[in-house]
Design an enzyme around this catalytic site. Structure first.
Site, PDB file in Angstrom:
ATOM      1  N   HIS A 197     -29.843 -88.489   3.774  1.00  0.00           N
ATOM      2  CA  HIS A 197     -30.009 -87.034   3.763  1.00  0.00           C
ATOM      3  C   HIS A 197     -29.402 -86.411   5.010  1.00  0.00           C
ATOM      4  O   HIS A 197     -29.061 -87.102   5.975  1.00  0.00           O
ATOM      5  CB  HIS A 197     -31.488 -86.645   3.637  1.00  0.00           C
ATOM      6  CG  HIS A 197     -32.372 -87.189   4.724  1.00  0.00           C
ATOM      7  ND1 HIS A 197     -32.715 -88.523   4.808  1.00  0.00           N
ATOM      8  CD2 HIS A 197     -32.999 -86.585   5.764  1.00  0.00           C
ATOM      9  CE1 HIS A 197     -33.507 -88.722   5.847  1.00  0.00           C
ATOM     10  NE2 HIS A 197     -33.690 -87.560   6.459  1.00  0.00           N
ATOM     11  N   GLU A 226     -58.658 -82.064   2.862  1.00  0.00           N
ATOM     12  CA  GLU A 226     -59.504 -81.433   3.865  1.00  0.00           C
ATOM     13  C   GLU A 226     -60.798 -80.918   3.248  1.00  0.00           C
ATOM     14  O   GLU A 226     -61.803 -80.738   3.936  1.00  0.00           O
ATOM     15  CB  GLU A 226     -58.743 -80.275   4.525  1.00  0.00           C
ATOM     16  CG  GLU A 226     -59.532 -79.455   5.520  1.00  0.00           C
ATOM     17  CD  GLU A 226     -59.975 -80.245   6.750  1.00  0.00           C
ATOM     18  OE1 GLU A 226     -60.902 -79.782   7.443  1.00  0.00           O
ATOM     19  OE2 GLU A 226     -59.387 -81.314   7.011  1.00  0.00           O
ATOM     20  N   HIS A 241     -63.225 -88.374   9.000  1.00  0.00           N
ATOM     21  CA  HIS A 241     -62.423 -88.705   7.823  1.00  0.00           C
ATOM     22  C   HIS A 241     -62.280 -90.222   7.693  1.00  0.00           C
ATOM     23  O   HIS A 241     -62.391 -90.966   8.666  1.00  0.00           O
ATOM     24  CB  HIS A 241     -61.006 -88.128   7.929  1.00  0.00           C
ATOM     25  CG  HIS A 241     -60.944 -86.675   8.280  1.00  0.00           C
ATOM     26  ND1 HIS A 241     -61.091 -85.678   7.350  1.00  0.00           N
ATOM     27  CD2 HIS A 241     -60.744 -86.056   9.472  1.00  0.00           C
ATOM     28  CE1 HIS A 241     -60.974 -84.502   7.948  1.00  0.00           C
ATOM     29  NE2 HIS A 241     -60.773 -84.705   9.230  1.00  0.00           N
ATOM     30  N   ARG A 295     -64.516 -75.366  12.899  1.00  0.00           N
ATOM     31  CA  ARG A 295     -64.474 -76.374  11.825  1.00  0.00           C
ATOM     32  C   ARG A 295     -65.557 -77.364  12.171  1.00  0.00           C
ATOM     33  O   ARG A 295     -65.472 -78.067  13.178  1.00  0.00           O
ATOM     34  CB  ARG A 295     -63.083 -77.030  11.779  1.00  0.00           C
ATOM     35  CG  ARG A 295     -62.971 -78.207  10.806  1.00  0.00           C
ATOM     36  CD  ARG A 295     -63.138 -77.753   9.372  1.00  0.00           C
ATOM     37  NE  ARG A 295     -62.861 -78.865   8.444  1.00  0.00           N
ATOM     38  CZ  ARG A 295     -63.781 -79.680   7.951  1.00  0.00           C
ATOM     39  NH1 ARG A 295     -65.053 -79.536   8.306  1.00  0.00           N
ATOM     40  NH2 ARG A 295     -63.433 -80.635   7.110  1.00  0.00           N
ATOM     41  N   HIS A 347     -67.347 -83.313  11.862  1.00  0.00           N
ATOM     42  CA  HIS A 347     -67.030 -84.086  10.661  1.00  0.00           C
ATOM     43  C   HIS A 347     -66.184 -85.287  11.036  1.00  0.00           C
ATOM     44  O   HIS A 347     -65.779 -85.441  12.193  1.00  0.00           O
ATOM     45  CB  HIS A 347     -66.270 -83.213   9.652  1.00  0.00           C
ATOM     46  CG  HIS A 347     -64.909 -82.809  10.127  1.00  0.00           C
ATOM     47  ND1 HIS A 347     -64.700 -81.832  11.090  1.00  0.00           N
ATOM     48  CD2 HIS A 347     -63.669 -83.244   9.785  1.00  0.00           C
ATOM     49  CE1 HIS A 347     -63.409 -81.689  11.316  1.00  0.00           C
ATOM     50  NE2 HIS A 347     -62.756 -82.540  10.542  1.00  0.00           N
ATOM     51  N   HIS A 397     -28.048 -89.372   7.719  1.00  0.00           N
ATOM     52  CA  HIS A 397     -28.824 -90.473   8.265  1.00  0.00           C
ATOM     53  C   HIS A 397     -29.893 -90.894   7.270  1.00  0.00           C
ATOM     54  O   HIS A 397     -30.052 -90.275   6.216  1.00  0.00           O
ATOM     55  CB  HIS A 397     -29.480 -90.058   9.588  1.00  0.00           C
ATOM     56  CG  HIS A 397     -30.550 -89.009   9.418  1.00  0.00           C
ATOM     57  ND1 HIS A 397     -30.259 -87.673   9.174  1.00  0.00           N
ATOM     58  CD2 HIS A 397     -31.909 -89.099   9.414  1.00  0.00           C
ATOM     59  CE1 HIS A 397     -31.390 -86.991   9.064  1.00  0.00           C
ATOM     60  NE2 HIS A 397     -32.406 -87.835   9.192  1.00  0.00           N
ATOM     61  N   GLU A 418     -56.123 -88.407  11.461  1.00  0.00           N
ATOM     62  CA  GLU A 418     -55.724 -86.998  11.460  1.00  0.00           C
ATOM     63  C   GLU A 418     -54.781 -86.741  12.632  1.00  0.00           C
ATOM     64  O   GLU A 418     -55.147 -86.941  13.787  1.00  0.00           O
ATOM     65  CB  GLU A 418     -56.956 -86.102  11.579  1.00  0.00           C
ATOM     66  CG  GLU A 418     -56.633 -84.613  11.753  1.00  0.00           C
ATOM     67  CD  GLU A 418     -57.885 -83.760  11.912  1.00  0.00           C
ATOM     68  OE1 GLU A 418     -58.767 -83.863  11.046  1.00  0.00           O
ATOM     69  OE2 GLU A 418     -57.985 -83.012  12.910  1.00  0.00           O
ATOM     70  N   HIS A 469     -34.050 -93.156   7.342  1.00  0.00           N
ATOM     71  CA  HIS A 469     -35.113 -93.773   8.135  1.00  0.00           C
ATOM     72  C   HIS A 469     -35.555 -95.059   7.442  1.00  0.00           C
ATOM     73  O   HIS A 469     -36.060 -95.015   6.312  1.00  0.00           O
ATOM     74  CB  HIS A 469     -36.286 -92.810   8.295  1.00  0.00           C
ATOM     75  CG  HIS A 469     -35.874 -91.495   8.890  1.00  0.00           C
ATOM     76  ND1 HIS A 469     -35.641 -91.327  10.244  1.00  0.00           N
ATOM     77  CD2 HIS A 469     -35.622 -90.296   8.318  1.00  0.00           C
ATOM     78  CE1 HIS A 469     -35.273 -90.081  10.471  1.00  0.00           C
ATOM     79  NE2 HIS A 469     -35.251 -89.436   9.318  1.00  0.00           N
ATOM     80  N   GLU A 528     -40.313 -89.703   5.011  1.00  0.00           N
ATOM     81  CA  GLU A 528     -40.290 -88.566   5.935  1.00  0.00           C
ATOM     82  C   GLU A 528     -40.906 -87.331   5.274  1.00  0.00           C
ATOM     83  O   GLU A 528     -40.456 -86.909   4.212  1.00  0.00           O
ATOM     84  CB  GLU A 528     -38.853 -88.262   6.360  1.00  0.00           C
ATOM     85  CG  GLU A 528     -38.708 -87.019   7.225  1.00  0.00           C
ATOM     86  CD  GLU A 528     -37.259 -86.716   7.586  1.00  0.00           C
ATOM     87  OE1 GLU A 528     -36.959 -85.562   7.929  1.00  0.00           O
ATOM     88  OE2 GLU A 528     -36.421 -87.649   7.504  1.00  0.00           O
ATOM     89  N   HIS A 548     -65.232 -85.466  15.056  1.00  0.00           N
ATOM     90  CA  HIS A 548     -64.612 -84.450  15.898  1.00  0.00           C
ATOM     91  C   HIS A 548     -64.958 -83.058  15.397  1.00  0.00           C
ATOM     92  O   HIS A 548     -65.530 -82.893  14.316  1.00  0.00           O
ATOM     93  CB  HIS A 548     -63.095 -84.639  15.935  1.00  0.00           C
ATOM     94  CG  HIS A 548     -62.456 -84.730  14.582  1.00  0.00           C
ATOM     95  ND1 HIS A 548     -62.437 -85.898  13.844  1.00  0.00           N
ATOM     96  CD2 HIS A 548     -61.810 -83.802  13.819  1.00  0.00           C
ATOM     97  CE1 HIS A 548     -61.811 -85.686  12.701  1.00  0.00           C
ATOM     98  NE2 HIS A 548     -61.429 -84.416  12.651  1.00  0.00           N
TER      99      HIS A 548
END
Length: 418
Positions: free
Chosen positions: A356, A195, A129, A124, A127, A310, A133, A312, A317, A172
């Site tokens: 959930h 991407e 971003h 890859r 490059h 539970h 990532e 968050h 999530e 990277h």
């Protein structure tokens, strides 16, 4: 109409009425508390639940909880299921990638995901971003290179179960190594990030005047006469891959190594919590300091086990299912509740503070990742909350015996049975 026929019809009607009454009573006593009643249990005539119209059985069979939802499901919700399995692959010499962004998965505002494969020697290209990532290795081995904002480079080899994190803007590269190459999944901390739209070395050089390149690198313009005019993105390297130590020596900077490690071995870490029902490994800034915007938990649920009820409180999530099969119900105000099924390669999404649970519905371990756009993993357990609330108060809310409520465990188990 004969008396015999009339008696049969009357008797059949009585049976149907009794069945309908029983179903309604059952739904009213344990099931959806709202009206109208929900679920197949409420059908007085089974024909009403049939599907004589056009069908795709192969697709429908993957979603039993959509086809026959529990009676406790109510109203509608934004679709919280997606999958890499039906995402289009972009294939080039050296490997492929497929992605699920907010354009495909509307509910996923916080993060987007990319599943990528690099064959042996597949690269890859260099490059960077605008987003951070985070990545998890799911197969094989990969060599990663990165340089931090103080000019300190790092080269590492990662294997299945390892993670990496590159903050926004740090350049990277990735390369599949060994005999099988590498497969991994990337997570960007922005639901719209793609991407297929990154800042590439080849594209920048191709769109910079040759005289500027020459001055920048201190070389004659002729040195750049063969630079690619098309990007490489993923390509097959022709040269043998040098040993890691040789590469690390070649790129060593007088400024030394970066302050933080950009890779982490989640596969070899001890579980954060272990019960009879499974285990949880939590990775956030407490043990992976560089990962400022992504916290994660690797969850393993044994057959028959349950990821307890539970929510968050600090982040949405994003779930990535790796092995087994499971079922999740998500609860929101309204009330709204909906149940969906998940298999390897599928994605789930639960909005911040939505209640959930996740059940293992298969015969092997269910393994999935929970990803949060946050620096810390946070969770509130329903059972622990109620156990730490005055029993008489909980009893008034639930019509339960306070002595039974006192049996709730004050510890958070995460995975049941404990």
């Amino acid at each position: 109409m004969t008396d015999f026929t009339r008696r049969n019809i009357i008797a059949a009607g009585a049976v149907a009425a009794a069945a309908a009454a029983a179903n309604s009573a059952g739904a009213a006593t344990f099931g959806n508390p709202d009206r109208p009643a929900q679920g197949r249990v409420n059908l007085s005539n089974p024909i009403a639940g049939q599907e004589p119209g056009p069908q795709n059985p192969a697709l429908a069979s993957q979603f039993p909880s959509f086809q026959d939802p529990p009676a406790t499901d109510v109203a509608g919700m934004d679709l919280f299921w997606a999958s890499f399995n039906n995402a289009h692959k972009r294939i080039q010499d050296g490997g492929w990638a497929r992605e699920v962004t907010q354009a495909d998965f509307a509910i996923s505002e916080a993060v987007s995901g990319v599943n990528m494969r690099l064959g042996p020697g597949g690269v890859r290209e260099l490059h960077w971003h605008q987003q951070a990532e985070w990545a998890v290795m799911t197969d094989g081995k990969c060599r990663v290179t990165v340089i931090d904002a103080d000019g300190r480079p790092a080269v590492r080899d990662v294997k299945e179960g390892d993670l990496w994190y590159f903050p926004p803007g740090l350049p990277h590269s990735l390369q599949g190594i060994g005999t099988s190459g590498a497969e991994f999944t990337l997570v960007f901390d922005n639901g719209r990030a793609s991407e297929f739209n990154t800042l590439l070395l080849t594209e920048w050089m191709a769109h910079t005047p040759p005289e500027v390149l020459a001055e920048n690198f201190g070389l004659p313009q002729s040195a750049f006469k063969n630079i690619p005019v098309d990007d490489l993105w993923i390509y097959q390297a022709k040269d043998p891959i040098p040993p890691l130590e040789e590469v690390q020596k070649a790129v060593r900077s007088p400024d030394g190594e970066p302050e933080f490690e950009f890779t982490f071995s989640m596969g070899t870490m001890k579980p954060t919590r272990v019960t009879k029902g499974g285990s949880v490994k939590v990775v956030d800034t407490r043990n992976f300091p560089v990962s400022k915007t992504i916290a994660a938990a690797l969850v393993t649920i044994k057959p028959g086990g349950l990821r307890e009820l539970h929510w968050h409180p600090n982040a949405d999530e994003w779930q990535y299912y790796l092995k087994g099969q499971g079922r999740m119900t998500v609860f929101n105000t309204g009330p709204r509740a909906q149940t969906a099924d998940f298999r390897p390669g599928d994605l789930g999404y639960v909005k911040k503070s939505f209640g959930h649970y996740v059940q293992n519905t298969g015969t092997e371990d269910l393994v999935f990742l929970e990803i949060f756009k946050a620096d810390r993993f946070q969770e509130v357990s329903l059972a622990q909350w109620l156990a730490c609330t005055p029993p008489e108060l909980v009893a008034q809310h639930t019509n339960m015996d306070p002595n039974l409520i006192r049996q709730f465990n004050k510890a958070r188990w995460d995975i049941l049975p404990a």
